[in-house]
Write an enzyme that holds these catalytic residues in place. Structure first.
Site, PDB file in Angstrom:
ATOM      1  N   PHE A 128      17.847 -22.303 -80.886  1.00 12.40           N
ATOM      2  CA  PHE A 128      19.393 -22.597 -80.489  1.00 12.40           C
ATOM      3  C   PHE A 128      20.232 -21.851 -79.995  1.00 12.40           C
ATOM      4  O   PHE A 128      20.973 -21.852 -79.252  1.00 12.40           O
ATOM      5  CB  PHE A 128      19.990 -23.501 -81.597  1.00 12.40           C
ATOM      6  CG  PHE A 128      20.704 -22.597 -82.553  1.00 12.40           C
ATOM      7  CD1 PHE A 128      21.899 -22.447 -82.326  1.00 12.40           C
ATOM      8  CD2 PHE A 128      19.866 -21.815 -83.613  1.00 12.40           C
ATOM      9  CE1 PHE A 128      22.551 -21.438 -83.511  1.00 12.40           C
ATOM     10  CE2 PHE A 128      20.711 -20.997 -84.166  1.00 12.40           C
ATOM     11  CZ  PHE A 128      21.998 -20.876 -84.600  1.00 12.40           C
ATOM     12  N   LYS A 129      19.886 -20.490 -80.032  1.00 10.85           N
ATOM     13  CA  LYS A 129      20.433 -19.238 -79.487  1.00 10.85           C
ATOM     14  C   LYS A 129      20.644 -19.269 -78.112  1.00 10.85           C
ATOM     15  O   LYS A 129      21.412 -18.650 -77.201  1.00 10.85           O
ATOM     16  CB  LYS A 129      19.925 -17.957 -79.931  1.00 10.85           C
ATOM     17  CG  LYS A 129      19.678 -17.858 -81.387  1.00 10.85           C
ATOM     18  CD  LYS A 129      21.076 -17.826 -82.022  1.00 10.85           C
ATOM     19  CE  LYS A 129      21.250 -17.957 -83.661  1.00 10.85           C
ATOM     20  NZ  LYS A 129      20.799 -16.827 -84.221  1.00 10.85           N
ATOM     21  N   ASP A 130      19.568 -19.993 -77.379  1.00 12.18           N
ATOM     22  CA  ASP A 130      19.604 -20.095 -76.045  1.00 12.18           C
ATOM     23  C   ASP A 130      20.732 -20.928 -75.340  1.00 12.18           C
ATOM     24  O   ASP A 130      21.148 -20.666 -74.138  1.00 12.18           O
ATOM     25  CB  ASP A 130      18.437 -21.014 -75.467  1.00 12.18           C
ATOM     26  CG  ASP A 130      17.055 -20.403 -75.748  1.00 12.18           C
ATOM     27  OD1 ASP A 130      17.158 -18.776 -75.539  1.00 12.18           O
ATOM     28  OD2 ASP A 130      15.971 -20.801 -75.913  1.00 12.18           O
ATOM     29  N   LEU A 136      23.211 -18.125 -75.114  1.00 15.16           N
ATOM     30  CA  LEU A 136      22.772 -16.802 -74.581  1.00 15.16           C
ATOM     31  C   LEU A 136      22.289 -16.954 -73.171  1.00 15.16           C
ATOM     32  O   LEU A 136      21.867 -15.864 -72.524  1.00 15.16           O
ATOM     33  CB  LEU A 136      21.699 -16.268 -75.326  1.00 15.16           C
ATOM     34  CG  LEU A 136      22.481 -15.404 -76.800  1.00 15.16           C
ATOM     35  CD1 LEU A 136      21.501 -15.062 -77.638  1.00 15.16           C
ATOM     36  CD2 LEU A 136      23.102 -14.119 -76.278  1.00 15.16           C
ATOM     37  N   THR A 180      18.208 -14.685 -82.359  1.00 11.53           N
ATOM     38  CA  THR A 180      19.264 -14.062 -81.353  1.00 11.53           C
ATOM     39  C   THR A 180      18.719 -13.188 -80.495  1.00 11.53           C
ATOM     40  O   THR A 180      18.838 -12.954 -79.161  1.00 11.53           O
ATOM     41  CB  THR A 180      20.253 -13.382 -82.162  1.00 11.53           C
ATOM     42  OG1 THR A 180      21.122 -14.467 -82.726  1.00 11.53           O
ATOM     43  CG2 THR A 180      21.291 -12.833 -81.143  1.00 11.53           C
TER      44      THR A 180
END
Length: 481
Positions: free
Chosen positions: A108-110, A113, A143
């Protein structure tokens, strides 16, 4: 739109300045001076939009000085496989699942980011900033790779990631140490995530160290950066629109597997903007400091940190809780500063009654251990033939264990934060699948594995060094200069 520090020093600054700085000079985090409110027409405006257009709609409320957000948001989600944030019905009286792992690193960090580098480039243009930027990031697993992939080979930028050497999954580690790019660096920490995060924060708050940088400046890609938080608000608004279009008149509750508190904080911000969602359930693994906080009103990091099969949640100091504390206390920066000083000096603090009562209006909290997590993975697979990762399983587990839970009576959405292929050993163990050799190949027989997770063992391992936490300053200075 202006932004202030949670600890009250330094006055207000623009969104562009907040994104470039990352952390405030007083050690606080930047928050909106006044929360924007969703227009009354937001539902009709957004329901026919695709996801990038919805993202631009929301971000324009927070970053009005960014003139080309439509282009930025479209570019940010070009590398996603289909819909960036589909809301999926798994059936079998299970909660709805918001899948946030369709980006280039399968986590989900995409969602933020892939956008943050574009926001930072625009912020530099707005601010007239020509110095080289060095991005520092501490990661509990996901992350790091997402930041490396987002910033790699971007002109005028370097990115350095610190990760707990023995505190991430083997796939997460391989994703980082094999990262391609001429401007990237990765270093293991002989300690846990809190050690890495504390070290990076100390670097940011050391004014004398900043002077040692040769013509550059530091910023962060961690969720302490405002540019990480704002894109996360979007998927809650988007998911609600998708839900209510099919379920008019119903309330949507949200359960989030929680580590550093940024993901569930974005849901709280969406609610404060006027999104009519219900309860926010904070799901933790056995490192349950947040469950203790939300249940009893005290934050206590003076406990042992356990290594679990959901490593991105193996955290005792959840940085983004400071933003929630600021909001729930009515913007009382003196109170926030007092709490943070107590946490730094004694490792604990107690919420006052006003803040505790405000918190309970929004949040519930549960936790489960690894055995329940594995049981949940097996149960979901048995019922649906779908495989979920251990972090998603923590969230589903605390719901299924809740007495009287029924998706028909109380609709819940679980935030699914990673593809199960990032944790193949844990998933195979949960499903009692024996294998020899590569666990990814074994898991491939049960679920589709995205291309970015294949072939990692054959790639060049570029970054094998590790240091003690007290050497972080030296590593940063050498990398930045």
């Amino acid at each position: 739109m202006r932004y202030v520090s949670t600890r009250g020093i330094g006055g207000s600054i623009s969104g562009a300045e907040a994104i470039l700085r990352g952390l405030a000079d007083d050690g606080g985090l930047y928050v909106p001076e006044k929360m924007p409110i969703l227009p009354l027409t937001y539902f009709e405006d957004m329901k026919a939009m695709d996801y990038p257009a919805r993202a631009a709609y929301i971000l324009k409320l927070f970053l009005p000085e960014f003139s080309d957000l439509d282009h930025i948001c479209k570019a940010a989600y070009e590398r996603f496989d289909g819909h960036p944030a589909p809301l999926v019905d798994y059936g079998e009286d299970l909660p709805l699942v918001l899948e946030l792992w369709h980006g280039p690193t399968c986590a989900f960090k995409d969602m933020a980011l892939q956008m943050l580098p574009l926001l930072m480039n625009k912020a530099r243009e707005i601010a007239g900033e020509e110095r080289e930027m060095c991005i520092l990031t501490a990661t509990s697993g996901d992350t790091g790779k997402a930041a490396l992939e987002g910033f790699r080979d971007r002109q005028g930028t370097r990115v350095l990631v610190f990760y707990p050497q023995d505190g991430v999954s083997e796939i997460q580690k391989l994703q980082m140490i094999t990262q391609e790019g001429s401007n990237v660096g990765v270093c293991g920490i002989r300690g846990n995530f809190d050690d890495a995060q504390t070290g990076v924060k100390q670097v940011f708050s050391d004014e004398n160290f900043a002077k040692k940088l040769q013509g550059g400046f530091l910023s962060s890609a961690n969720s302490i950066n405002l540019g990480r938080l704002l894109p996360q608000i979007v998927y809650y608004v988007s998911a609600y629109i998708d839900f209510i279009s099919e379920n008019p008149g119903k309330t949507l509750n949200i359960c989030v597997p929680t580590g550093n508190f940024g993901n569930i904080l974005a849901a709280l911000y969406a609610k404060e903007m006027g999104l009519p969602i219900g309860r926010l359930l904070c799901a933790s693994n056995i490192n349950c400091v947040l469950t203790e906080l939300i249940t009893f009103g005290h934050y206590n990091r003076n406990v042992s940190l356990h290594t679990t099969i959901s490593p991105s949640m193996d955290i005792l100091v959840s940085s983004n809780w400071e933003r929630a504390l600021h909001l729930l206390s009515g913007g009382n920066s003196e109170y926030v500063k007092e709490c943070m000083l107590q946490l730094a000096s004694s490792g604990r603090y107690e919420l006052n009654s006003d803040c505790f009562n405000a918190m309970k209006l929004h949040f519930d909290a549960r936790y489960c251990d690894d055995d329940y997590t594995k049981s949940c993975i097996a149960q979901v697979y048995e019922r649906t033939q779908k495989i979920i990762d251990p972090h998603t399983a923590v969230a589903v587990s605390v719901l299924l264990e809740e007495e009287g839970f029924s998706q028909k009576d109380t609709p819940y959405m679980v935030v699914s934060t990673a593809h199960p292929g990032k944790f193949p050993e844990a998933v195979l163990s949960a499903l009692s699948i024996e294998y020899n050799g590569n666990p990814i190949e074994a898991l491939q027989g049960y679920t589709a594995i995205p291309a970015p997770l294949l072939g990692l063992e054959e790639k060049e391992k570029r970054f094998l060094s590790s240091v003690s936490p007290d050497a972080i300053f030296d590593v940063v200075e050498q990398f930045a200069n």
